[in-house]
Design an enzyme around this catalytic site. Structure first.
Site, short mmCIF file in Angstrom:
data_model
loop_
_atom_site.label_atom_id
_atom_site.label_comp_id
_atom_site.label_asym_id
_atom_site.label_seq_id
_atom_site.Cartn_x
_atom_site.Cartn_y
_atom_site.Cartn_z
N LYS A 79 1.12 -1.50 -0.23
CA LYS A 79 -0.14 -0.42 -0.24
C LYS A 79 1.21 1.15 0.14
O LYS A 79 1.67 1.04 0.96
CB LYS A 79 -0.31 0.54 1.26
CG LYS A 79 -1.81 0.91 2.01
CD LYS A 79 -3.04 0.81 2.76
CE LYS A 79 -3.99 1.60 1.79
NZ LYS A 79 -4.64 1.70 3.38
N SER A 154 -10.16 2.18 2.53
CA SER A 154 -8.73 2.58 1.93
C SER A 154 -7.49 2.02 1.44
O SER A 154 -7.23 2.00 0.30
CB SER A 154 -7.96 3.65 2.73
OG SER A 154 -7.35 3.24 4.15
N SER A 178 -10.04 -0.20 6.71
CA SER A 178 -9.57 -0.48 5.86
C SER A 178 -8.08 -1.35 5.37
O SER A 178 -8.04 -1.77 4.08
CB SER A 178 -8.62 0.83 5.64
OG SER A 178 -9.12 1.95 5.14
N1 GLN Z 1 -13.15 4.62 5.87
C1 GLN Z 1 -12.57 4.32 7.29
C2 GLN Z 1 -12.27 5.95 7.72
O1 GLN Z 1 -12.52 6.67 6.46
C3 GLN Z 1 -11.49 3.29 7.55
C4 GLN Z 1 -10.10 3.91 7.02
C5 GLN Z 1 -9.02 3.10 7.62
O2 GLN Z 1 -9.12 2.30 8.00
N2 GLN Z 1 -7.78 3.85 7.20
O3 GLN Z 1 -11.80 6.38 8.30
#
Ligand code: GLN
Length: 500
Positions: A79, A154, A178
């Site tokens: 990532k 994400s 995420s």
């Molecule tokens: N979807 C969640 C957010 O927008 C989690 C994101 C994540 O785990 N980095 O914060």
């Protein structure tokens, strides 16, 4: 050779050891697929094919000389939140469009030392804020099961790359879901370890008390293979915890051996199910698949027990107070002075800060910085931030109480399967999609998502398993025994089925 990308990590290791193929052939196979098909998916921000080729050649030579590291010569990708020395690290943002890190994140060097080969850096929501990869400065990522759908986020690029057969495994990070939610949307297994298990050094911070790196693959064993080198105690991360490090693959093999050929391999397992996870907003088909999987767990010997956890809506509100607060502080370092994007011809220092940050950050990141700054401001600090911290403590306590009666807790990973990009969700609706995953981060617990079926439209559905602190092995072995007796994890996406 044409379907080599459908093999599991273990099969790839076996293929290298028995000389069915070399690491060079394996690496070329994946590079060819990325070159032919990633224009449809957009999972990579940066390809490192040339260094990968050199690493593969070196891996083959070392293997010939007797190097026995099990992951030697196995491809993977990161990532783009992990700093990589000499290779662009963007975090999905214009702010870091030109940032080449002077050092590697701990997990990046750990994985390299294990002999794995990185094929590049994967697309993601900007600064890991989002649930569908739509906030990336580098364009949306398409779900390999259906290109009109989002891959989740994400870690959307990580999930899409594995599901498309561009890499066998990929790293991800999980602040509020995420790793698990994109794994669920793309039909993969993905694990977020206990907070403190994996070093955060060199992982660009979003919300430091919640962020944790983890592994994504086709099945639980793939995750075990990649997680192993990621885990280490690291003095450079003040929240890294010195704790026994098990051999995750060995633990899976031991669980398998203990089960023997029993038709009830999970008969000592108590699975907690909380009614709070099956409420309004949960899609019917998702609920059916999750309940059917729980029935399969019971058929394999597990006992279902009822537990209570904090209302996920409360966790959601707590998370969307604390995560932006921490983000507003973490992201203050992006000021146009030290690194990354800088606006053209600033008039003075204030203009430099203001325009750099207005031009360099996208709307979702700006929204969170604003919310977080508000929550931390003198007049509101106690009403919002302090209160959210107190609620966080209660969430931890509720999980502790629930675990008095069960070994793992199961729930849907996300309330729906992958939605259409054209649905263009407003931010508040998108936040609702995190409802089942974020409690885990607030409590610092480990959890995984595993595939448990498809919707009538052919989209993957995920089941979340939450474990007690440090019990990643338990989660992985549980999912593995389930996967040995079921075939949900053996389904392949449309892109994975394409040969090139
Ligand atoms: N979807 C969640 C957010 O927008 C989690 C994101 C994540 O785990 N980095 O914060």
């Amino acid at each position: 050779m044409s379907e080599i990308h459908l093999l599991t990590t273990e099969q790839l290791i076996d293929g290298l050891q028995t000389k069915q193929f070399s690491s060079t052939e394996l690496t070329e196979h994946y590079i060819k697929r990325i070159e032919a098909l990633d224009s449809k998916v957009n999972s990579f921000i940066t390809n490192t094919s040339e260094t990968a080729r050199a690493q593969a050649k070196a891996a083959d030579e070392r293997r010939a000389q007797g190097d026995k590291r099990r992951l030697l010569g196995i491809p993977m990708a990161h990532k783009d939140i992990f700093c990589t020395q000499g290779v662009l690290t963007t975090c999905g943002s214009k702010m870091l469009h030109n940032f080449v890190s002077p050092y590697d994140a701990t997990i990046v060097s750990n994985i390299e030392q294990a002999g794995m080969i990185s094929l590049g850096k994967l697309n993601m929501d900007e600064f890991a804020m989002g649930s569908d990869n739509s906030s990336s400065y580098y364009g949306t990522v398409q779900n390999p099961w259906n290109l009109e759908r989002v891959p989740g986020g994400s870690s959307g690029g990580s999930a899409a790359a594995v599901a498309a057969g561009f890499v066998p495994v990929a790293t991800g990070s999980d602040t509020g879901g995420s790793i698990r939610q994109p794994a669920s949307f793309c039909g993969l297994t993905g694990i977020k370890p206990t907070y403190g298990r994996v070093s955060r050094f060199g992982m660009i911070a979003y919300a430091s008390s919640l962020d944790q790196a983890g592994a994504m693959g086709r099945d639980a064993k793939d995750c075990a293979y990649l997680l192993q080198p990621m885990v280490s105690y690291d003095e450079r991360d003040a929240t890294s915890v010195l704790h026994d490090i098990p051999d995750y693959v060995q633990d899976i093999n031991d669980a398998e051996a203990a089960a023997g050929d029993s038709a009830k391999p999970l008969n000592s397992l108590r699975i907690g199910v909380a009614k709070e996870y099956f409420t309004k907003g949960l899609d019917k088909e998702v609920e059916q698949a999750v309940r059917a999987a729980l029935k399969q767990y019971e058929d394999l010997g597990a006992t279902i027990v009822e537990v209570n956890i904090t209302d996920p809506d409360i966790s959601l509100a707590t998370y969307y107070m604390l995560a932006p607060a921490e983000a507003s502080s973490n992201l203050s370092r992006f000021d146009g002075v030290r690194f990354g994007y800088r606006c053209e011809n600033p008039k003075d220092l204030t203009d430099l800060y203001t325009r750099t940050r207005s031009e360099g950050f996208g709307p979702e990141v700006q929204r969170r910085i604003l919310t977080g700054t508000y929550a931390l401001s003198a007049g509101y600090f106690d009403a919002f931030y302090t209160k959210a911290q107190r609620v966080r403590r209660m969430i931890v306590k509720d999980f502790e109480d629930a675990f008095a009666n069960c070994d793992v807790i199961a729930s849907p990973t996300a309330p729906t399967a992958a939605y259409k990009l054209s649905d263009n969700l407003d931010p508040a609706t998108m936040y609702l999609g995190d409802v089942y995953t974020i409690g885990v981060n607030l409590a610092g617990l480990p959890a995984l998502s595993q595939p448990v079926g498809l919707t009538s439209a052919g989209l993957p559905i995920g089941l979340q398993l939450i474990g007690q602190y440090w019990q990643e092995s338990k989660l992985l072995a549980t999912a593995h025994l389930f996967q040995q007796h079921t075939d949900h994890h053996l389904q392949h996406s449309t892109i994975a089925k394409e040969t090139v």
